[in-house]
Design an enzyme around this catalytic site. Structure first.
Site: not given
Length: 135
Positions: A14, A88, A92
């Site tokens: 996150c 996120c 990522c």
């Protein structure tokens, strides 16, 4: 499975690695024991784990107070068999051969314990499913 062929590795990501990902990692460690390796990280890690998340987990008998937010590194994603993102966005890294899941959950930052409990309970339910799927 990737490098560690004996057991799967799950990475929870996150933004701040202070709430959702820490709670999910805590539940996975608790529910899976040493059958699954657990990692967590954030794209913009906070200075400390959210104290309300710590309190919510403590109510369920899980201590995450000693955990520290960590910066998301490519190595963690490469090591993981399952990457679970929680808000996120596109920060990522994506590597073929990994299983990716995006869990849409409210961010507990700034919320009181009454508002964090339902988030915690949803995370627990999703982690239980993940443990069952990974064996």
């Amino acid at each position: 499975m990737t490098e560690n062929a004996t057991k799967p590795t799950v990475l929870f990501v996150c933004v701040h690695n202070a709430g959702r990902s820490q709670m999910a990692a805590g539940y996975l460690r608790h529910l899976a024991g040493d059958r699954i390796d657990v990692l967590s990280a954030g794209s913009q890690p906070a200075d400390q784990v959210n104290p309300v998340a710590v309190a919510a987990m403590a109510e369920d008998g899980i201590d995450i107070a000693s955990q520290e937010p960590k910066l998301l590194a490519d190595a963690a994603v490469r090591r993981a068999d399952v990457v679970v993102t929680m808000g996120c966005g596109d920060e990522c890294p994506f590597y073929p051969g990994r299983r990716y899941e995006d869990w849409v959950l409210d961010d507990p930052a700034g919320l009181d314990i009454d508002a964090v409990r339902p988030i915690r309970d949803e995370i627990r339910a999703r982690v239980r499913i993940l443990v069952d799927e990974l064996g």
